[in-house]
Each structure stands twice: as structure tokens, then as C-alpha cells.
Write a protein that holds these residues in place. Structure first.
Motif, short mmCIF file in Angstrom:
data_model
loop_
_atom_site.label_atom_id
_atom_site.label_comp_id
_atom_site.label_asym_id
_atom_site.label_seq_id
_atom_site.Cartn_x
_atom_site.Cartn_y
_atom_site.Cartn_z
N PHE A 196 0.85 -1.19 0.00
CA PHE A 196 0.00 0.00 0.00
C PHE A 196 0.89 1.24 0.00
CE2 PHE A 196 -4.66 0.72 1.25
CZ PHE A 196 -4.71 1.95 0.64
N LEU A 197 1.88 1.24 0.92
CA LEU A 197 2.77 2.40 1.02
C LEU A 197 3.64 2.53 -0.22
CD1 LEU A 197 3.69 1.84 4.74
CD2 LEU A 197 2.39 3.77 3.84
N ILE A 198 4.17 1.39 -0.69
CA ILE A 198 5.03 1.44 -1.87
C ILE A 198 4.20 1.91 -3.06
CG2 ILE A 198 6.34 0.00 -3.50
CD1 ILE A 198 7.47 -1.51 -1.16
N GLY A 199 2.93 1.55 -3.10
CA GLY A 199 2.05 2.02 -4.17
C GLY A 199 1.92 3.54 -4.13
N LEU A 200 1.66 4.08 -2.95
CA LEU A 200 1.53 5.54 -2.84
C LEU A 200 2.85 6.23 -3.17
CD1 LEU A 200 -0.75 5.58 0.31
CD2 LEU A 200 -1.36 6.55 -1.90
N ILE A 201 3.95 5.62 -2.72
CA ILE A 201 5.27 6.16 -3.03
C ILE A 201 5.48 6.19 -4.54
CG2 ILE A 201 7.74 5.60 -2.93
CD1 ILE A 201 7.29 4.78 0.00
N ASN A 202 5.08 5.09 -5.19
CA ASN A 202 5.21 5.00 -6.64
C ASN A 202 4.44 6.10 -7.35
OD1 ASN A 202 6.43 2.96 -8.58
ND2 ASN A 202 6.07 1.72 -6.76
N VAL A 203 3.20 6.28 -6.94
CA VAL A 203 2.38 7.29 -7.61
C VAL A 203 2.96 8.68 -7.38
CG1 VAL A 203 0.12 8.41 -7.63
CG2 VAL A 203 0.26 5.92 -7.47
N VAL A 204 3.33 8.96 -6.14
CA VAL A 204 3.57 10.36 -5.76
C VAL A 204 5.02 10.82 -5.92
CG1 VAL A 204 3.41 12.01 -3.86
CG2 VAL A 204 1.63 10.28 -4.15
N ILE A 205 5.98 9.98 -5.50
CA ILE A 205 7.35 10.50 -5.38
C ILE A 205 7.93 11.07 -6.68
CG2 ILE A 205 9.74 9.90 -4.79
CD1 ILE A 205 7.95 10.26 -2.35
N PRO A 206 7.85 10.35 -7.81
CA PRO A 206 8.42 10.96 -9.02
C PRO A 206 7.77 12.31 -9.33
CG PRO A 206 8.05 8.64 -9.39
CD PRO A 206 7.41 8.97 -8.07
N LEU A 207 6.46 12.42 -9.08
CA LEU A 207 5.79 13.71 -9.32
C LEU A 207 6.29 14.76 -8.34
CD1 LEU A 207 2.15 12.39 -9.77
CD2 LEU A 207 3.53 13.50 -11.54
N GLN A 208 6.46 14.32 -7.09
CA GLN A 208 6.85 15.27 -6.05
C GLN A 208 8.25 15.84 -6.27
OE1 GLN A 208 6.63 13.83 -1.95
NE2 GLN A 208 4.85 15.14 -1.64
N ILE A 209 9.11 15.07 -6.94
CA ILE A 209 10.47 15.58 -7.17
C ILE A 209 10.62 16.08 -8.60
CG2 ILE A 209 11.50 14.12 -5.39
CD1 ILE A 209 12.50 12.27 -7.58
N GLY A 210 9.52 16.14 -9.33
CA GLY A 210 9.56 16.69 -10.69
C GLY A 210 10.28 15.81 -11.70
N ALA A 211 10.18 14.48 -11.52
CA ALA A 211 10.88 13.57 -12.44
C ALA A 211 9.90 12.97 -13.46
CB ALA A 211 11.55 12.45 -11.65
N ARG A 212 10.46 12.45 -14.56
CA ARG A 212 9.62 11.82 -15.59
C ARG A 212 9.06 10.49 -15.10
NH1 ARG A 212 8.78 15.46 -18.28
NH2 ARG A 212 10.35 16.64 -19.42
N ASP A 213 9.88 9.76 -14.38
CA ASP A 213 9.50 8.44 -13.87
C ASP A 213 10.55 8.07 -12.84
OD1 ASP A 213 8.74 5.62 -13.59
OD2 ASP A 213 7.64 5.91 -15.45
N VAL A 214 10.60 6.81 -12.44
CA VAL A 214 11.67 6.41 -11.54
C VAL A 214 12.96 6.21 -12.35
CG1 VAL A 214 10.13 5.31 -9.89
CG2 VAL A 214 11.01 3.98 -11.80
#
Ligand code: HEM
Ligand SMILES: [Cu+2]
Length: 647
Positions: free
Chosen positions: A112-130
Motif C-alpha cells: 500500500f505504502l510502496i504504491g503511494l510512493i510510486n504514484v507520488v514521489i516521481p511527481l513530487q520531485i519533478g521527475a519523468r518516472d523512476v
């Protein structure tokens, strides 16, 4: 092996499960075929490497696992509601608490947490993807396949029954014969590969792919929490991998790492397990801390109080988390000196945790608070988590722990931290970022019902357990006598558990209701109060390349600055350049399927099948390494087209 040993038989509950699994599978196949959805499923989901879609699949799987683990929980609470109940027998009860614990931690909380991390973190740091999108897909599919392998145990071959802690010698061949415990070993092993890869992937992503200007100390708190969690994963998961492998050798090949005979050491398992296990509980709490930090500062409309203290507190918690493992077995003969050392190190964790609690409170102080659903979860978290933390410090006193250990007091402690911390956090994050994933909000009115049902149900269920524990009721017993006097509080606890069940159903209903009726949004900042970069994308659901133009960051909370200065979020057309993106790939899915074959073979000790599966995995590795595909470019025209539609 005979067929009636292969399929679990003899229990009406299991036959019911057989029928419903059969019907669901037939229903799904029919749906996919009738509505011609196979190609869509393959192209959009099974082969995707997009972090947002993988994140959504993680979350969907986790909700499914929450249902499975929740059914387990209600079965246990039904059995315990009254003294001397005959609903479940001892063996069945053991199996259910084992699968419940394992599924909730490994296949629900973490994904659940890794899912939210997946959705949010790249957006939060302004990246294209991981950093490694393909690897990300491998992570998801190995997790998913590991979870499925573990889950089929209750209808095929039989479930493990030695507890989620799988202590030796209980989990050894003599006391736990048959495939059940092998499912535990292989399901966790396969899923664990995925988790370790996620750790490496996000570590690199957060360190190397931040937008220009985003220094470490300008990172959003959720990103910080994810970074620190990934460090814990990278150090903790190899311990689990090795421990599981050693126990697999013990069970399948007659080795003696943890057995009582042949110079094995049963306590070695307990040490290795908790050397991973305690950091694991921080792996599932730190991201929740991160999300609550974002949510509290968003809805209090204030900068997070004590940003740097928050960061250092998490760093300290992460470091301490590797130094406290013995507190799980104070009673298993380590002696006074060792117990004292671990008692002190455990209590030390209370300090950084307390700092965080005060920082959240000060963030709200004099803030203009909006009581949205995510904020309600955050407030519920603060109050209840403190109860869990304080009882944790009580447990940390080694001498006192001789009283609490393995009683319901402990059960209540870890549910107060895991439910009020992790589960509340997952729900809060889900509601908060739902519009980012799907372009509409979950209904707030139903959402508040979910919160109150779940929050009240949770307290009614678990608060009485502290007193049951102090009164001497041991954990992991399938029944108790009327003379014990534990009947009343157990009944109360069961009522609370069912209230939580209703809360969960209300959540599922909300997902359906909002899908049908919620207003579709087209602004990127759905709550109107966003602070971090994920709210700066021009549309509610970001296009696959995330940002048409990579944003530059000048301080903390960049979106607040944009809002205050009334700056234009829409990218200037002149700045748009072709964007390099990775291609989809079916290889991770196929590789994970081979892992399933290998795992299933080893569970039943059909070595030919294990070998076939592993050869399959190896071939997919080779295929991948000869893959010359270097992705593709999204053209400027296409970006303009997309942005105009969504702005
Ligand atoms: C203030 C911080 C905390 C302290 C001092 C603390 C202390 C302890 C101690 C001493 C035990 C072992 C007691 C026994 O077995 O007799 C324990 C068990 C446990 N704690 Fe905590 N804890 C804290 C926070 C947390 C958090 C944040 C989580 C998870 C999110 C957590 C999850 C658990 C779990 C799952 C167990 C028991 C597992 C089992 O035996 O099956 N704790 N805690
Ligand atoms: Cu611990």
C-alpha cells in the motif's frame, strides 16, 4: 501426493472459498472476453512501466489483501467472542493468525505504502518516472506473484501455521510438516526480491532525479520519509532473504541451521527474523509519518514546523531501528545485561518519535484548519498513535515485559501503532492523492463515515485488549474458559472489529460511488491548497511523461509560491522539447510467472518444476539483456496536443 492432500478438504468454510474463487475467475474471464478487454489489459496494465500505473496496481492489490487479511481477522474475532467457542478448531485458528499477520504486514501494509510512493514521489520531485522503470515493473510483478503464491495456500496444500514470526523449531519439518510453511518461505522470498529492488530503485530516483533546484533540504517530507525508508529496506531485506533461504535449506534439504539437532540454533532464527523484523515495522511507519506531515501542513495551511528536526528525527529512528531487535524476546534468556542494553536503546526511539508528534501539533497551532477526510485521518492518527507509542515504551522495560510479553497487551500495542499509524496513513494518502490518480475526489461525506466507523471500531476493538492482556489473557490461543472472566471484554472487542469491517465496506462503496458520481476535475491542484510539485502538473491526472517542461524549484513548497505570486503554471510552448520515455515490456510479467512456477514447485518439493521455473526466470533475464530497445520520444506536437486538452 494424493488429490485430497493437494486440495484442502473437509471444511465448509474452505469449500465456500473454493466456490467463490472459481466463480470470480470465471466472471473475470467472461468480462474480459465479452467486452474485448484482453488487449487493453495487456497493453495498458500488464506490460506498463509507468510509475503511476504500477502504483495504482500496488494499491489495488493491497486493498484486496486488506480484504483477505480482514476476513481472517473477523474469523478470529468470531471465534474469540465467547468462551469455549467451537467455530474454529485449534489448527485452523493457528493457520488464520499466521496468514493474517503475514498478509497484513508483507502483502498489505508495505505494498500500500510502496504504491503511494510510486504514484507520488516521481511527481513530487519533478521527475519523468523512476530511475529504472523496467525494474519497477519487475518489483511489482514479483511482489504480486509472491502474494498470490502465499494466498493460494489455504485452498491448495494447506496454510502455514507457525505465526508470522515462524519461530524455530515450531516452523521446522517435525512440528510443521507439509507444504504450508514452504509457502511462507517462498512467497516471502519472491516478494522480498521485489521489495529490495524497489529500495534500490527509489534510492537512486530520489538521489539522482530531483528537479533542478531541489536540494536535499528542499525535498518534501514525504520524499524524505521515502528516502529513509529505502535505506532501511536496502539494509534490512538482505537479512530476511538470507534467513528465509537458510530455513528453506533446513526444510527442503535437511540442513541444520535452526534445528534443535545437528548443532543448529533455534535462537539464530529469532535473531535474524527480528534483525529484519524491527526495521520492517519502521519501513511501514516512516512513509505514513511522511504523508501525515504533508497532509497536516496542507490542511493547516502552514509550513511544516521544525522541518530539519523532522528529517533528523527520521534519520535517528532509522538508525535506532537496527539496534533494538532483542526487545522482541526479552523473555528468551538473553540475561540481564543484554536486556538492559536493549531496553535502553528501545526507549531512546521514543525521543525522536515524540519530537515528530510535537512538530505536527505545532504545525497546526494557529493554523486555519480544513477538516477534510485526509486531515481527519491525520488527527485520529496523532491521538491513537500516542497510545501505541506509550504502551510501546511500557513494553520496552525488560522486567515489566515478563508480564506483558505474549499477552493481549502486546497485541493491542502493535495494532495501535500499525492501524492508527500505517493503515490510517494509507487511507489518508489514498484520499489525499486520489484525484491525482483518477481525476476526481472520493466523496467527502461517505469518507467521513468511513473515518468515524473505522476510528470508533478500532478503539472499541483494541482498547479492551490492553486490559485483557493485563488480566493475563495470552495471545495466539484459540479459546478460553468462562471461568477466566475474559468473556465480556472479548465480546466488546469483537463488536469493534465488525464495526471496522463495516468501515472498510463503506470505503469500497465510496470508491464505487465516486467512480459513478464524483465531479471530474481538470485542475492540477485538486484541493486548492497543494504545496508540493505533484500539484503543479497541469491536469488532474498527469500525462505519462508527468511534466511537459521539467519544473525548477526555488525553495520549500514550490506550489504555494506559484499560487501566491499568481504565476502561470501552464508550460510555455517555447520551452517544450521532445521527451524521452521507456517502452512497455511484457518481460517482467513473464519473469514473475516463471517465479510462480518455480515457487510452486519448491513448495511441493517437485524439484523438476522448481528447476523449470528457475530456468524460465534465467531465460527472461537473458532476453532482457539482449534487448536493444532504447525507448521513444514524445514529439513536441503530441505534448502540445495533450497539454491543450488537459489544461
Ligand atoms: C515508541 C516506539 C515503540 C516502542 C518503544 C515499541 C516497543 C515494542 C516492544 C518492546 C515490543 C515487544 C514486546 C513483547 O514482545 O513483549 C514491541 C512489539 C511490536 N511492535 Fe512496537 N514499539 C514502538 C513502536 C512501534 C511501531 C511504530 C510499530 C509499527 C508500525 C510497532 C510494531 C510492533 C509489532 C508488530 C510488535 C510485535 C510483533 C509480534 O510479536 O508479533 N511498534 N514493540
Ligand atoms: Cu521491535
Amino acid at each position: 501426493m494424493k488429490w485430497d492432500e493437494f486440495f484442502v478438504t473437509g471444511d465448509p468454510l474452505i469449500y465456500g472459498a473454493d466456490v467463490s474463487i472459481g466463480l470470480t475467475v470465471i466472471g473475470l474471464l467472461f468480462y474480459l472476453t465479452y467486452f474485448k478487454k484482453w488487449q487493453w489489459l495487456w497493453k495498458e496494465w500488464l506490460t506498463t512501466v509507468d510509475h503511476k500505473k504500477l502504483g495504482i496496481m500496488y494499491i489495488a492489490s493491497a486493498v484486496l489483501m486488506l480484504f483477505r487479511g480482514g476476513v481472517d481477522a473477523l474469523l478470529m474475532r468470531t471465534q474469540l467472542a465467547v468462551p469455549d467457542a467451537k467455530f474454529l478448531d485449534a489448527q485452523h485458528y493457528n493457520e488464520i493468525f499466521t496468514t493474517h499477520g503475514t498478509i497484513m504486514i508483507i502483502f498489505m501494509a508495505m505494498p500500500f505504502l510502496i504504491g503511494l510512493i510510486n504514484v507520488v514521489i516521481p511527481l513530487q520531485i519533478g521527475a519523468r518516472d523512476v530511475a529504472f522503470p523496467y525494474l519497477n515493473a519487475v518489483s511489482f510483478w514479483t511482489f504480486f506473484i509472491g502474494a498470490m503464491l502465499f494466498n493460494i495456500s489455504f485452498v491448495i496444500g494447506g496454510s502455514p501455521s507457525a505465526g508470522w514470526t515462524a519461530y524455530m523449531p515450531l516452523a521446522g519439518n517435525e512440528l510443521s510438516p507439509g507444504p504450508g510453511q514452504n509457502y511462507y518461505l517462498l512467497g516471502l522470498q519472491i516478494a522480498g526480491i521485489g521489495t529490495l529492488l524497489t529500495g534500490i530503485n527509489f534510492l537512486v530516483t530520489i538521489l539522482k532525479m530531483r528537479a533542478p533546484g531541489m536540494t536535499l533540504f528542499r525535498m518534501p517530507m514525504f520524499t524524505w520519509s521515502a528516502l529513509i525508508t529505502m535505506v532501511i529496506i536496502v539494509f534490512a531485506f538482505p537479512i530476511l532473504t538470507v534467513a528465509l533461504a537458510l530455513m528453506t535449506f533446513d526444510r527442503l534439504f535437511g540442513a541444520h541451521f535452526f534445528t534443535l539437532q545437528g548443532a543448529g540454533m533455534d535462537m539464530l532464527w529469532a535473531n535474524l527474523f527480528w534483525l529484519w523484523g524491527h526495521p520492517e515495522v519502521y519501513i511501514v511507519i516512516l512513509p505514513a509519518f511522511g504523508m501525515f506531515s504533508e497532509i497536516i501542513s496542507t490542511f493547516a495551511r502552514k509550513v511544516l514546523f521544525g522541518y530539519k528536526a523532522m528529517v533528523w528525527a527520521m534519520v535517528l529512528i532509522a538508525a535506532y531501528s537496527f539496534l533494538v531487535w532483542v526487545h522482541h524476546f526479552f523473555t528468551m534468556g538473553s540475561g540481564a545485561a543484554v536486556n538492559t542494553a536493549f531496553s535502553i536503546s528501545t526507549m531512546l526511539i521514543g525521543i525522536p518519535t515524540g519530537i515528530k508528534i510535537f512538530n505536527w501539533l505545532f504545525t497546526m497551532y494557529k493554523g486555519k484548519i480544513s477538516f477534510t477526510t485526509p486531515m481527519l485521518w491525520a488527527l485520529g492518527f496523532i491521538v491513537n498513535f500516542v497510545v501505541g507509542g506509550v504502551t510501546g515504551v511500557m513494553l520496552a522495560m525488560a522486567a515489566a515485559d515478563y508480564q506483558y510479553h505474549n499477552t493481549y497487551f502486546l497485541v493491542s500495542h502493535f495494532h495501535y501503532v500499525l492501524i492508527a499509524g500505517t493503515v490510517f496513513g494509507c487511507f489518508a494518502g489514498l484520499v489525499f492523492w486520489y484525484p491525482k490518480m483518477f481525476g476526481y475526489k472520493l466523496n467527502e461525506r461517505i469518507g467521513k463515515w468511513v473515518f468515524w466507523l473505522f476510528m470508533i471500531g478500532f478503539n472499541v476493538c483494541f482498547f479492551p485488549q490492553y486490559f485483557l492482556g493485563l488480566d493475563g489473557m495470552p495471545r495466539r490461543v484459540y479459546t478460553y474458559s468462562a471461568a477466566s472472566g475474559w468473556g465480556d471484554l472479548n465480546m466488546v472487542s469483537t463488536v469493534g472489529a465488525f464495526l471496522m469491517g463495516i468501515g472498510f465496506l463503506a470505503l469500497v462503496y465510496n470508491i464505487y460511488y465516486s467512480f459513478r458520481y464524483s465531479e471530474r476535475e481538470n485542475t492540477g491542484d485538486s484541493w486548492g491548497l497543494g504545496r508540493t510539485l505533484e500539484w503543479a502538473t497541469t491536469s488532474a491526472v498527469p500525462p505519462h511523461y508527468n511534466f511537459a517542461v521539467t519544473p525548477t524549484v526555488e525553495g520549500l513548497d514550490p506550489v504555494v509560491a506559484i499560487r501566491n505570486d499568481k504565476k502561470e503554471v501552464t508550460p510555455k510552448l517555447a520551452d517544450i522539447k521532445p521527451i524521452h520515455m521507456p517502452d512497455n515490456s511484457g518481460v517482467p510479467f513473464v519473469m514473475a510467472s516463471f517465479f510462480f512456477v518455480a515457487g510452486f514447485g519448491l513448495v511441493f518439493e517437485w524439484y523438476w518444476m522448481g528447476i523449470v521455473g528457475l530456468i524460465g526466470v534465467f531465460i527472461t533475464l537473458i532476453i532482457r539483456s539482449f534487448d536493444k530497445n532504447e525507448g521513444y520520444y514524445v514529439s513536441v506536437d503530441e505534448i502540445k496536443e495533450t497539454e491543450r486538452i488537459t489544461v
